[in-house]
Design a protein around this motif. Structure first.
Motif, mmCIF file in Angstrom:
data_model
loop_
_atom_site.group_PDB
_atom_site.id
_atom_site.type_symbol
_atom_site.label_atom_id
_atom_site.label_comp_id
_atom_site.label_asym_id
_atom_site.label_seq_id
_atom_site.Cartn_x
_atom_site.Cartn_y
_atom_site.Cartn_z
ATOM 1 N N GLY A 17 -11.980 65.733 11.356
ATOM 2 C CA GLY A 17 -13.334 65.062 10.611
ATOM 3 C C GLY A 17 -12.912 63.747 9.979
ATOM 4 O O GLY A 17 -13.887 62.949 9.702
ATOM 5 N N LYS A 18 -11.831 63.175 10.492
ATOM 6 C CA LYS A 18 -11.455 61.773 10.028
ATOM 7 C C LYS A 18 -12.201 60.829 10.771
ATOM 8 O O LYS A 18 -12.893 59.844 10.043
ATOM 9 C CB LYS A 18 -9.962 61.316 10.273
ATOM 10 C CG LYS A 18 -9.521 60.028 10.114
ATOM 11 C CD LYS A 18 -8.123 59.685 9.980
ATOM 12 C CE LYS A 18 -7.428 59.433 11.396
ATOM 13 N NZ LYS A 18 -7.811 58.122 11.924
ATOM 14 N N GLY A 19 -12.503 61.039 11.878
ATOM 15 C CA GLY A 19 -13.443 59.853 12.852
ATOM 16 C C GLY A 19 -14.716 60.036 12.296
ATOM 17 O O GLY A 19 -15.370 58.776 12.049
ATOM 18 N N LYS A 48 -3.441 60.247 -4.959
ATOM 19 C CA LYS A 48 -3.467 59.459 -3.846
ATOM 20 C C LYS A 48 -4.600 59.851 -2.827
ATOM 21 O O LYS A 48 -4.564 60.947 -2.438
ATOM 22 C CB LYS A 48 -2.215 59.198 -3.016
ATOM 23 C CG LYS A 48 -1.035 58.590 -3.546
ATOM 24 C CD LYS A 48 0.243 58.728 -2.760
ATOM 25 C CE LYS A 48 1.456 58.390 -3.526
ATOM 26 N NZ LYS A 48 1.190 57.150 -4.221
ATOM 27 N N LEU A 49 -5.782 58.904 -2.810
ATOM 28 C CA LEU A 49 -6.704 59.333 -1.809
ATOM 29 C C LEU A 49 -6.883 58.588 -0.464
ATOM 30 O O LEU A 49 -8.042 57.933 -0.112
ATOM 31 C CB LEU A 49 -8.061 58.947 -2.689
ATOM 32 C CG LEU A 49 -8.094 59.789 -4.135
ATOM 33 C CD1 LEU A 49 -9.386 59.528 -4.818
ATOM 34 C CD2 LEU A 49 -8.324 61.264 -4.024
ATOM 35 N N ASP A 50 -5.709 58.522 0.302
ATOM 36 C CA ASP A 50 -5.486 57.770 1.409
ATOM 37 C C ASP A 50 -4.814 58.358 2.327
ATOM 38 O O ASP A 50 -4.192 59.419 2.164
ATOM 39 C CB ASP A 50 -5.329 56.395 0.923
ATOM 40 C CG ASP A 50 -4.242 56.409 -0.033
ATOM 41 O OD1 ASP A 50 -3.017 56.762 0.857
ATOM 42 O OD2 ASP A 50 -4.021 55.797 -1.077
ATOM 43 N N GLU A 94 -7.701 65.615 4.492
ATOM 44 C CA GLU A 94 -9.119 65.573 4.865
ATOM 45 C C GLU A 94 -9.863 65.609 3.523
ATOM 46 O O GLU A 94 -10.840 64.975 3.503
ATOM 47 C CB GLU A 94 -9.423 66.805 5.845
ATOM 48 C CG GLU A 94 -10.984 66.517 6.490
ATOM 49 C CD GLU A 94 -11.381 68.047 6.940
ATOM 50 O OE1 GLU A 94 -10.332 68.805 7.341
ATOM 51 O OE2 GLU A 94 -12.663 68.102 7.253
ATOM 52 N N ASP A 95 -9.519 66.526 2.740
ATOM 53 C CA ASP A 95 -10.053 66.565 1.500
ATOM 54 C C ASP A 95 -10.320 65.168 0.688
ATOM 55 O O ASP A 95 -11.166 64.974 0.108
ATOM 56 C CB ASP A 95 -9.603 67.669 0.423
ATOM 57 C CG ASP A 95 -9.840 68.951 1.110
ATOM 58 O OD1 ASP A 95 -10.890 69.232 1.859
ATOM 59 O OD2 ASP A 95 -9.057 69.948 0.415
ATOM 60 N N ALA A 96 -9.040 64.560 0.702
ATOM 61 C CA ALA A 96 -8.895 63.417 0.114
ATOM 62 C C ALA A 96 -9.921 62.167 0.394
ATOM 63 O O ALA A 96 -10.701 61.489 -0.116
ATOM 64 C CB ALA A 96 -7.467 62.826 -0.025
ATOM 65 N N TYR A 97 -10.018 62.027 1.965
ATOM 66 C CA TYR A 97 -10.670 61.247 2.623
ATOM 67 C C TYR A 97 -12.561 61.428 2.063
ATOM 68 O O TYR A 97 -13.222 60.676 1.905
ATOM 69 C CB TYR A 97 -10.729 61.265 4.184
ATOM 70 C CG TYR A 97 -9.495 60.471 4.743
ATOM 71 C CD1 TYR A 97 -8.143 60.634 4.074
ATOM 72 C CD2 TYR A 97 -9.590 59.732 5.762
ATOM 73 C CE1 TYR A 97 -7.174 60.118 4.587
ATOM 74 C CE2 TYR A 97 -8.504 59.040 6.190
ATOM 75 C CZ TYR A 97 -7.311 59.279 5.786
ATOM 76 O OH TYR A 97 -6.236 58.385 6.267
ATOM 77 N N MET A 113 -15.325 59.424 0.142
ATOM 78 C CA MET A 113 -16.760 59.185 0.714
ATOM 79 C C MET A 113 -17.724 59.813 -0.169
ATOM 80 O O MET A 113 -18.837 59.377 -0.331
ATOM 81 C CB MET A 113 -16.879 60.045 2.057
ATOM 82 C CG MET A 113 -18.053 59.786 3.006
ATOM 83 S SD MET A 113 -18.133 57.906 3.348
ATOM 84 C CE MET A 113 -19.971 57.650 3.666
ATOM 85 N N ARG A 114 -17.410 61.062 -0.590
ATOM 86 C CA ARG A 114 -18.489 61.891 -1.653
ATOM 87 C C ARG A 114 -18.694 60.922 -2.738
ATOM 88 O O ARG A 114 -20.017 60.546 -3.087
ATOM 89 C CB ARG A 114 -17.983 63.164 -1.957
ATOM 90 C CG ARG A 114 -18.707 64.063 -2.824
ATOM 91 C CD ARG A 114 -18.154 65.221 -3.199
ATOM 92 N NE ARG A 114 -17.116 64.878 -4.595
ATOM 93 C CZ ARG A 114 -17.193 64.391 -5.524
ATOM 94 N NH1 ARG A 114 -18.749 64.281 -6.060
ATOM 95 N NH2 ARG A 114 -16.526 64.188 -6.329
#
Ligand code: UDP
Length: 237
Positions: free
Chosen positions: A45-47, A209-211, A223-226, A230-231
């Motif tokens: 889901g990163k893309g 860390k969210l990265d 993925e959850d952090a990314y 976004m959320r």
């Protein structure tokens, strides 16, 4: 807009020609690399997240007066951007010590600077993206004096704006990397991406860390952090 032949494939994105010679399509991949390509993986889901987050931030920066390459989003992973020739400099701005800064200068992570720092590295995978300063960049003819000044001015402006966008959603902007490009008439615009792959983002309260450090340091929950960043940015609760 028609997506035509692939022009280039990088570590995290592919670039395609279009029917317009002044525009290309960037397609974001789930592939992740770190430590100069030594560590490889995929982040599901990163893309999609990086495409949407980059576009969201580029539009807000453009509205605030920073010229960018953004044109329009085509799909979850694909975006039309102005064709540029990339200035081969990675421009890194830091507000808080972390990563290679902490290592190079032998300091702990988390020191809040009185003023942001800027550094350049030469975009060259074979050489491992060596650090360089303005005079080196000039000597190597990577950019003109005027371009370097313009790039630094934009980078500090982007920092002030991005810091504000992140603070609004409870995130400290630790550091980030920008790339700039030249349009066919030579105008300098912000290019590439702005995402958790290219920024260090810490929750202001928990310091979580969210990265991409979650990937680099095998912390899990990448993925959850990314998704969380976004959320918060888009206000979907
Ligand atoms: N960065 C990046 N691409 C690179 C190198 C760095 O996006 O090729 C980002 C990185 O995610 C961090 C900032 O630039 O947000 C500063 O990175 P640093 O120099 O500390 O290097 P690292 O610790 O990532 O090797």
């Amino acid at each position: 807009m028609e997506k035509r032949e692939q022009l280039y494939e990088g570590k995290a994105k592919k670039v395609f020609a279009t029917d317009d010679p002044e525009k290309v399509v960037v397609s974001y991949k789930d592939d992740a690399t770190a430590f100069n390509g030594e560590k490889k993986g995929t982040i599901a889901g990163k893309g999609v997240i990086n495409n949407k987050m980059t576009n969201h931030l580029m539009q807000r920066l453009e509205q605030a007066g920073v010229p960018t390459h953004y044109v329009e989003q085509l799909s979850d992973t694909d975006t039309v951007v102005k064709k540029v020739s990339i200035v081969p400099l990675e421009v890194i701005i830091r507000n808080i010590s972390a990563g290679s800064f902490a290592k190079r200068y032998g300091v702990e992570e988390g020191i809040v600077f009185d003023a942001p720092t800027v550094e350049f590295s030469y975009k060259n995978d074979d050489l491992g993206d060596p650090l360089l300063n303005d005079t080196h960049a000039l000597a190597l003819k990577l950019a003109t004096k005027e371009e370097i000044q313009q790039i630094k001015d934009y980078a500090f402006r982007v920092n002030e704006l991005l810091k504000g966008f992140m603070k609004e959603i409870g995130i400290d902007l630790v550091d980030f990397k920008l790339e700039f490009g030249r349009l066919s008439d030579g105008t300098i615009v912000l290019a590439d991406e702005i995402s958790p792959d290219t920024c260090r983002l810490w929750d202001e309260k928990t310091h979580e860390k969210l990265d991409k450090d979650r990937f680099r340091r095998d912390l899990g929950g990448v993925e959850d952090a990314y998704q969380e960043v976004m959320r918060r940015l888009t206000g979907d609760k």
